[in-house]
Write a protein that holds these residues in place. Sequence first.
Motif, PDB file in Angstrom:
ATOM      1  N   GLY A   1       9.417   8.343   7.448  1.00 61.12           N
ATOM      2  CA  GLY A   1      10.151   7.822   8.590  1.00 61.12           C
ATOM      3  C   GLY A   1      11.022   6.631   8.225  1.00 61.12           C
ATOM      4  O   GLY A   1      12.195   6.555   8.618  1.00 61.12           O
ATOM      5  N   LYS A   2      10.473   5.692   7.478  1.00 61.37           N
ATOM      6  CA  LYS A   2      11.230   4.509   7.073  1.00 61.37           C
ATOM      7  C   LYS A   2      12.410   4.879   6.181  1.00 61.37           C
ATOM      8  O   LYS A   2      13.469   4.262   6.246  1.00 61.37           O
ATOM      9  N   ALA A   3      12.208   5.883   5.325  1.00 65.29           N
ATOM     10  CA  ALA A   3      13.223   6.257   4.339  1.00 65.29           C
ATOM     11  C   ALA A   3      14.194   7.307   4.862  1.00 65.29           C
ATOM     12  O   ALA A   3      15.209   7.578   4.219  1.00 65.29           O
ATOM     13  N   GLY A   4      13.877   7.904   6.000  1.00 60.96           N
ATOM     14  CA  GLY A   4      14.721   8.966   6.515  1.00 60.96           C
ATOM     15  C   GLY A   4      14.611  10.244   5.703  1.00 60.96           C
ATOM     16  O   GLY A   4      15.551  11.025   5.608  1.00 60.96           O
TER      17      GLY A   4
ATOM     18  N   ARG B   1       0.831  -1.219   0.000  1.00 62.32           N
ATOM     19  CA  ARG B   1       0.000   0.000   0.000  1.00 62.32           C
ATOM     20  C   ARG B   1       0.856   1.255   0.000  1.00 62.32           C
ATOM     21  O   ARG B   1       0.528   2.245  -0.646  1.00 62.32           O
ATOM     22  N   GLU B   2       1.961   1.234   0.733  1.00 61.62           N
ATOM     23  CA  GLU B   2       2.848   2.389   0.745  1.00 61.62           C
ATOM     24  C   GLU B   2       3.450   2.621  -0.645  1.00 61.62           C
ATOM     25  O   GLU B   2       3.540   3.760  -1.102  1.00 61.62           O
ATOM     26  N   ILE B   3       3.814   1.545  -1.314  1.00 62.81           N
ATOM     27  CA  ILE B   3       4.352   1.667  -2.673  1.00 62.81           C
ATOM     28  C   ILE B   3       3.270   2.194  -3.616  1.00 62.81           C
ATOM     29  O   ILE B   3       3.540   3.021  -4.487  1.00 62.81           O
TER      30      ILE B   3
ATOM     31  N   HIS C   1      -6.517  11.773   5.488  1.00 60.74           N
ATOM     32  CA  HIS C   1      -5.722  11.572   6.699  1.00 60.74           C
ATOM     33  C   HIS C   1      -4.936  10.263   6.619  1.00 60.74           C
ATOM     34  O   HIS C   1      -3.763  10.201   7.031  1.00 60.74           O
ATOM     35  N   THR C   2      -5.550   9.218   6.093  1.00 61.19           N
ATOM     36  CA  THR C   2      -4.876   7.925   5.958  1.00 61.19           C
ATOM     37  C   THR C   2      -3.721   8.032   4.965  1.00 61.19           C
ATOM     38  O   THR C   2      -2.638   7.490   5.195  1.00 61.19           O
ATOM     39  N   VAL C   3      -3.935   8.747   3.873  1.00 67.92           N
ATOM     40  CA  VAL C   3      -2.862   8.962   2.894  1.00 67.92           C
ATOM     41  C   VAL C   3      -1.714   9.713   3.564  1.00 67.92           C
ATOM     42  O   VAL C   3      -0.546   9.350   3.403  1.00 67.92           O
ATOM     43  N   ASP C   4      -2.042  10.739   4.323  1.00 68.88           N
ATOM     44  CA  ASP C   4      -1.015  11.490   5.043  1.00 68.88           C
ATOM     45  C   ASP C   4      -0.252  10.574   5.999  1.00 68.88           C
ATOM     46  O   ASP C   4       0.981  10.653   6.100  1.00 68.88           O
ATOM     47  N   THR C   5      -0.958   9.685   6.671  1.00 69.00           N
ATOM     48  CA  THR C   5      -0.315   8.743   7.589  1.00 69.00           C
ATOM     49  C   THR C   5       0.636   7.825   6.835  1.00 69.00           C
ATOM     50  O   THR C   5       1.775   7.603   7.269  1.00 69.00           O
ATOM     51  N   TYR C   6       0.188   7.282   5.694  1.00 63.94           N
ATOM     52  CA  TYR C   6       1.073   6.448   4.875  1.00 63.94           C
ATOM     53  C   TYR C   6       2.339   7.216   4.499  1.00 63.94           C
ATOM     54  O   TYR C   6       3.447   6.701   4.617  1.00 63.94           O
ATOM     55  N   LEU C   7       2.180   8.454   4.054  1.00 60.61           N
ATOM     56  CA  LEU C   7       3.324   9.233   3.610  1.00 60.61           C
ATOM     57  C   LEU C   7       4.253   9.586   4.763  1.00 60.61           C
ATOM     58  O   LEU C   7       5.481   9.594   4.596  1.00 60.61           O
ATOM     59  N   ARG C   8       3.701   9.845   5.940  1.00 55.09           N
ATOM     60  CA  ARG C   8       4.555  10.095   7.107  1.00 55.09           C
ATOM     61  C   ARG C   8       5.347   8.843   7.481  1.00 55.09           C
ATOM     62  O   ARG C   8       6.528   8.921   7.826  1.00 55.09           O
ATOM     63  N   ARG C   9       4.711   7.681   7.396  1.00 60.77           N
ATOM     64  CA  ARG C   9       5.411   6.422   7.692  1.00 60.77           C
ATOM     65  C   ARG C   9       6.521   6.169   6.677  1.00 60.77           C
ATOM     66  O   ARG C   9       7.613   5.711   7.036  1.00 60.77           O
TER      67      ARG C   9
END
Length: 80
Positions: free
Chosen positions: A52-55, A15-17, A41-49
């Motif tokens: 974070g994962k990618a730095g 889903r993130e991809i 909001h869910t899209v924003d959450t995915y993008l924030r995650r």
Amino acid sequence: MSLTAGDVLDLLSTREIEVLGHLAEGHTYSSIARRMHLSPHTVDTYLRRIKGKAGVSNRAHLMILALQITRLDEPWLKRT
């Protein structure tokens, strides 16, 4: 040590991809939400995650990452 786009790809969920693919196509958060049947909001959450994962620290770097990853994983829409 910085991660390559390939390293980040291995850390992301399908889903993130998918979200990154829509972002790379130039869609807004709201447009991505409509396409994926999610709330903005869910899209924003995915993008924030993802950030974070990618730095990644800002939207410009996030877009560069999205373009790199979608180039690496071109058939990203075919993932199940």
